[in-house]
Design an enzyme around this catalytic site. Structure first.
Site, mmCIF file in Angstrom:
data_model
loop_
_atom_site.group_PDB
_atom_site.id
_atom_site.type_symbol
_atom_site.label_atom_id
_atom_site.label_comp_id
_atom_site.label_asym_id
_atom_site.label_seq_id
_atom_site.Cartn_x
_atom_site.Cartn_y
_atom_site.Cartn_z
ATOM 1 N N ASP A 41 -3.064 -5.819 7.575
ATOM 2 C CA ASP A 41 -3.495 -4.700 6.751
ATOM 3 C C ASP A 41 -5.025 -4.649 6.850
ATOM 4 O O ASP A 41 -5.672 -5.562 7.364
ATOM 5 C CB ASP A 41 -3.001 -4.824 5.304
ATOM 6 C CG ASP A 41 -2.969 -3.444 4.630
ATOM 7 O OD1 ASP A 41 -3.569 -2.489 5.186
ATOM 8 O OD2 ASP A 41 -2.373 -3.300 3.562
HETATM 9 C C1 BGC Z 1 -3.352 0.030 3.159
HETATM 10 C C2 BGC Z 1 -2.362 0.300 4.249
HETATM 11 C C3 BGC Z 1 -2.905 1.347 5.184
HETATM 12 C C4 BGC Z 1 -4.226 0.865 5.737
HETATM 13 C C5 BGC Z 1 -4.857 1.807 6.744
HETATM 14 C C6 BGC Z 1 -4.740 -0.249 3.702
HETATM 15 O O1 BGC Z 1 -5.692 -0.289 2.693
HETATM 16 O O2 BGC Z 1 -2.909 -1.061 2.385
HETATM 17 O O3 BGC Z 1 -1.131 0.675 3.707
HETATM 18 O O4 BGC Z 1 -1.992 1.610 6.199
HETATM 19 O O5 BGC Z 1 -5.130 0.702 4.664
HETATM 20 O O6 BGC Z 1 -5.355 2.932 6.157
#
Ligand code: BGC
Length: 763
Positions: free
Chosen positions: A296
């Site tokens: 993530d």
């Molecule tokens: C979120 C994800 C997301 C990623 C990219 C993160 O902060 O937890 O779900 O896909 O950002 O934007």
């Protein structure tokens, strides 16, 4: 090579026996994947260690429309891109931008491995569908497959080939802001919906120019954040993990989801990003998953504040050992992985394995055949926000609405509703219906409830409108949370005056679009600002009030539940929000949605979910010392699976074709459902089971099947469910998935509480 050849022959021979079509397809698929494996090996053998590590790096775009944004950091990134040291970029959008980034990579790099472009397409790209929690209320898998398909078409048309969706975190706490991104509190429903969405995004052929790679996220346990506070600690035991949290991910892996994303949280002391048990033992070894795992956002570097790594080098070490294949904006692999391999601390085989996985997905997407295959301006123009896509958005919005209350059959509005007052801070809001994670939606592009009502109301209806109060000072995406705590009541007077003059009032209240989503956890599930006072004032002025709720999480409705005659749960329904709501209000559409989450009586009940355990002191204890609250009932105000219709459905007794079954056999449970109402309608018939005695404690009810049926007025249909060993299996005390002999209760009904009941045995 020889082995592959024999395997293909075996598949071809099996084909001859079991139907030509299916087996030909399987054989072709096998042949294709054998070829891909050979190509992956051959590309890998040409790569330097630096280039391999580069494939494991994902950058945020920092991209202007046609080129990289300026700034020292971006210059450095541009150089890495030119040198073939970036595997993926996120948030680079449009044909122009993706083509340019790809061109820089392909024309300058030695190794010429195409980039894969990722983006959060959570509920639509330009055409916006209901937020996932809302859409899950449709319980319509075919619909969810189609909305994902449309989202994929629009995303692919913008040059992007990978979405970070679907989120399949079972979430049980309404305080958690990200509850709006998933399918609610039940693992079975989450699994089915995850698969439908994956099938929609990826289609039958991932290499087609209008399909995109999906991503199963967040692996794992993110929805169990303590007290619903985002990113918070998760403490679950192995049984909860296996029986509740992992099933949707297993279903996603089995459905061929192209990628996984790990999660920000720790589980029992080990952050998911550094969790070898999850990523290596379970996902890659036990499930045989061969796609890649992206971290993530920054979660590898976050191993430092988690307190398990002292610096980025140690973070990179922990993450790569644990099977995190791509570093999203963490800067840890880029900085340290090469060094770690050269010093012998990390075996290059681990890097090879990660790169193989990334290349495999790029081959599956067909990017090696044509890195620019998603780049077509004509398609970009014609596909985006098309009339056909709006039609799907309308259908999705209609089907996601849940009718929670309809006293005196106030809804749908009868011909006597000649004067309708539309009131509320969200009533003429064209932006909030787009919800959070709205991708490339144009601001203020949704049909507001007021617009929908004006458009759908019978000719001659008088419609008056006033806002009554403000909910927020505007789009609060990154504002101080206190700025939405509006105190101004000067609009009440006008609201009361038009309410008094009206036959019925539509009062549109709830949450701001950015009150749910990432980082938007709350301790309060009530109405922000002066909305409570507004509801009180308006209901005192007119007794025919319908609350239309806009929200991304279950709200505490108890203060107003008795004050109003109607409650329409409309979530954030997307581009066609207002039209769908109006269709329900005027009876052009008979509501059929059912809650995918429990609505509490107050926030103190959270986490609240229907599939809880009995405890040693269950419901009904005569004295004070049983598991309950002294100041409140312990059940939900509106339970999981609940939703009304303009039709009435009557369930007959459950009919079991036998009362016991053994290994290899099955039981059929059937029930007759009759529409005793005067209009045709859809009903979601739900099957629940309870395993009465298990080797570990079992939930008091578990959803195990559902069918959405259409019944004409007066019509009866028999709905059947097959119960077999697989359906009653769980991760037992033996630490395997198995069915345990014993007695089971079976329940069928229109929600998790109002059910018919019977019993069977498994021997
Ligand atoms: C979120 C994800 C997301 C990623 C990219 C993160 O902060 O937890 O779900 O896909 O950002 O934007």
């Amino acid at each position: 090579m020889k082995k592959d050849y024999l395997f293909i022959c075996a598949v071809l021979m099996v084909s001859a026996t079991f139907g030509q079509d299916i087996s030909q397809k399987t054989a072709q698929k096998t042949q294709k994947s054998v070829k891909i494996e050979q190509k992956v090996d051959s590309v890998l053998s040409l790569m330097t260690l630096e280039e391999k590590v580069g494939q494991m790096v994902q950058y945020n775009g920092s991209w202007d429309v046609t080129g990289p944004a300026t700034g020292a950091d971006n210059q450095q990134r541009l150089e890495r891109l030119k040198n073939g040291l970036v595997g993926s970029m996120l948030n680079v959008l449009s044909v122009n931008a993706t083509r340019e980034a790809q061109r820089i990579n392909m024309e300058n790099s030695r190794i010429k491995i195409p980039l894969i472009f990722g983006y959060d397409v959570i509920h639509g790209y330009k055409t916006i569908f209901p937020v996932p929690l809302g859409e899950s209320a449709s319980w319509d898998l075919d619909l969810m497959k189609r909305t994902a398909q449309v989202a994929a078409h629009e995303t692919a048309a913008a040059g992007v080939n990978w979405t970070f969706a679907p989120m399949m975190d079972v979430s049980r706490d309404a305080r958690w802001g990200r509850i709006m991104e998933g399918a609610g509190e039940d693992p079975f429903l989450n699994s089915k919906i995850a698969v439908a969405r994956i099938e929609g995004f990826q289609g039958d052929d991932l290499s087609a120019a209008n399909t995109i790679a999906a991503c199963a996220k967040h692996f794992a346990g993110y929805g169990f954040a303590e007290a619903g506070r985002d990113y918070n600690t998760v403490n679950v035991g192995v049984y909860e993990l296996k029986n509740t949290i992992l099933p949707p991910f297993k279903a996603a892996a089995d459905a061929g989801v192209a990628t996984f994303m790990n999660s920000f949280n720790e589980i029992d002391g080990v952050p998911a990003t550094a969790n070898a048990y999850l990523q290596r033992d379970i996902l890659k070894d036990k499930w045989g998953y061969d796609g890649f795992v992206v971290s993530d956002w920054g979660s590898i570097a976050e191993l430092i504040p988690h307190g398990v790594a002292k610096d980025k080098e140690e973070a990179a070490y922990l993450a790569v050992e644990a099977g995190s294949d791509m570093d999203m904006e963490g800067g840890a692999y880029e900085k340290s992985l090469e060094k770690l391999v050269k010093s012998g601390k990390v075996d290059e085989k681990l890097v090879d394995d990660a790169v193989r996985r990334i290349l495999r997905v790029k081959f599956r997407l067909g990017l090696f055949d044509d890195p620019y295959k998603y780049c077509d301006e004509e398609v970009e123009k014609s596909e985006m926000y098309s009339q056909a896509n709006q039609q799907v958005a309308l259908e999705a919005a209609q089907k996601s609405i849940v009718l929670l209350k309809n006293q005196d059959k106030l809804l749908p509005f009868s011909a006597s509703a000649k004067n309708i007052a539309v009131i509320g801070p969200l009533a003429n809001d064209k932006d909030s219906p787009l919800g959070n994670w709205r991708a490339q939606a144009t601001a203020n592009s949704a049909v507001s409830v007021l617009e929908g009502i004006k458009d759908r109301a019978p000719k001659g209806t008088k419609i008056t409108y006033t806002e009554g109060a403000k909910l927020s000072t505007g789009k609060r995406a990154f504002l101080d949370p206190m700025t939405f705590n509006e105190q101004n009541t000067s609009g009440f007077k006008e609201a009361v005056s038009i309410a008094k003059a009206a036959d019925v009032v539509v009062l549109v209240v709830g949450e701001d679009a950015f009150q749910t989503g990432e980082g938007r956890s709350q301790t309060d599930l009530g109405f922000a600002g002066v909305q409570d006072a507004l509801i009180n004032a308006v209901t005192a002025a007119n007794s025919n009030v319908v609350l239309v709720l806009m929200n991304g999480r279950p709200m505490d409705l108890s203060a107003h539940n008795e004050q109003v005659k109607g409650i329409v749960e409309s979530w954030f329904l997307g581009s066609q929000h207002g039209s769908a709501v109006a269709d329900v209000l005027f009876g052009n559409y008979n509501p059929s949605g059912k809650l995918p989450v429990s609505f509490p009586r107050n926030v103190g009940q959270e986490p609240l979910y229907y599939n809880q355990k009995s405890t040693g002191r269950p419901e009904g204890g005569a004295q004070v010392t049983w598991s309950h609250y002294e100041d409140l009932r312990r059940d939900a105000l509106y339970p999981f699976g609940f939703g009304l219709s303009y039709s009435d459905f009557e369930y007959a007794d459950i009919n079991l074709d036998k009362d016991s079954f053994a290994q290899g056999e099955k039981i059929t449970a059937s029930v007759e459902v009759k529409n005793t109402g005067s209009v045709a309608g859809d009903e979601v018939v739900q099957l629940y089971l309870r395993d009465l005695v298990g080797s570990i404690t079992r939930p008091i009810k578990e959803l195990k099947g559902f069918k959405k049926i259409h019944l004409e007025a007066g019509e009866t249909k028999t709905v059947s469910f097959t119960i077999d060993e697989k359906l009653i299996s769980f991760f037992t005390k033996n630490k395997i998935w198995e069915a345990e002999p014993g007695d089971f209760k079976v329940f069928i009904g229109g929600n998790s509480v109002d059910v018919q009941e019977s019993q069977f045995q498994y021997n």
